[in-house]
Design an enzyme around this catalytic site. Structure first.
Site, short mmCIF file in Angstrom:
data_model
loop_
_atom_site.label_atom_id
_atom_site.label_comp_id
_atom_site.label_asym_id
_atom_site.label_seq_id
_atom_site.Cartn_x
_atom_site.Cartn_y
_atom_site.Cartn_z
N PHE A 129 1.54 5.20 0.61
CA PHE A 129 1.08 6.37 1.35
C PHE A 129 1.87 7.57 0.86
O PHE A 129 3.05 7.45 0.52
CB PHE A 129 1.29 6.19 2.85
CG PHE A 129 0.45 5.08 3.43
CD1 PHE A 129 -0.85 5.32 3.85
CD2 PHE A 129 0.97 3.80 3.54
CE1 PHE A 129 -1.62 4.30 4.35
CE2 PHE A 129 0.20 2.77 4.05
CZ PHE A 129 -1.11 3.02 4.47
N THR A 175 0.87 -1.17 0.00
CA THR A 175 0.00 0.00 0.00
C THR A 175 0.90 1.22 0.00
O THR A 175 1.87 1.27 0.75
CB THR A 175 -0.92 0.02 1.24
OG1 THR A 175 -1.73 -1.15 1.21
CG2 THR A 175 -1.80 1.25 1.26
#
Length: 167
Positions: free
Chosen positions: A67, A65
């Site tokens: 960010f 993921t």
């Protein structure tokens, strides 16, 4: 949910899935509702006093993921940088190939490409690309100038020191 769908279908069939805009917010909501659970990290579980039922439920073990850190200042060039851009290409046959060609011609290594529908017009897409190099590098400037000729817009999201957070 998209990164854990197969696990959820196999281990929790028939459960109602509710999409929340962040894992932390999902954990906060689960803490306040009886018989609720969240897909979130260990820190969110600790913060909201949740019991961890199962770990590592992602469908793919090499899942990541991303960010983003937003800042008003631009980091200085380090010599080992990455740049992220977004662009909307003019609609015509072969346009994506033509948009990527300036990077090849300048020997710029792309590390990520993704498309998303613009939601402005049918068949118009925004492309997000990460590549090695800094927006201040001459070869990057030249590639972006050529790309701009082919697009409705090109937005440099930022250049930043290259890092690898893989453990």
């Amino acid at each position: 949910l998209g990164q854990c769908r197969a696990w959820l279908l196999q281990h929790m069939p028939g459960i109602e899935l509710i999409e929340i805009n962040s894992n932390s917010r999902a954990a906060q909501q689960a803490a306040s509702e009886e018989h609720a659970a969240a897909i979130a990290g260990k820190l969110a579980a600790e913060l909201y006093g949740l019991e961890i039922i199962e770990s590592d439920i992602q469908d793919s073990s090499d899942n990541t993921t991303r960010f983003l850190v937003l800042a008003k200042q631009q980091p200085a060039q380090t010599g080992d940088d990455k740049t992220s851009i977004c662009f909307a290409a003019k609609d015509r046959v072969g346009i994506l190939y033509d948009c990527l060609l300036p990077f090849k011609e300048q020997n710029i290594m792309m590390t990520f490409i993704e498309s998303r529908p613009s939601k402005q017009r049918n068949w118009e897409y925004y492309f997000f690309i990460d590549f090695l190099g800094h927006q201040g590098d001459e070869k990057v400037k030249e590639a972006l100038a050529k790309l701009s000729e082919l697009c409705h817009f090109v937005k440099v999201l930022g250049s930043y020191p290259r890092t690898d957070f893989t453990h």
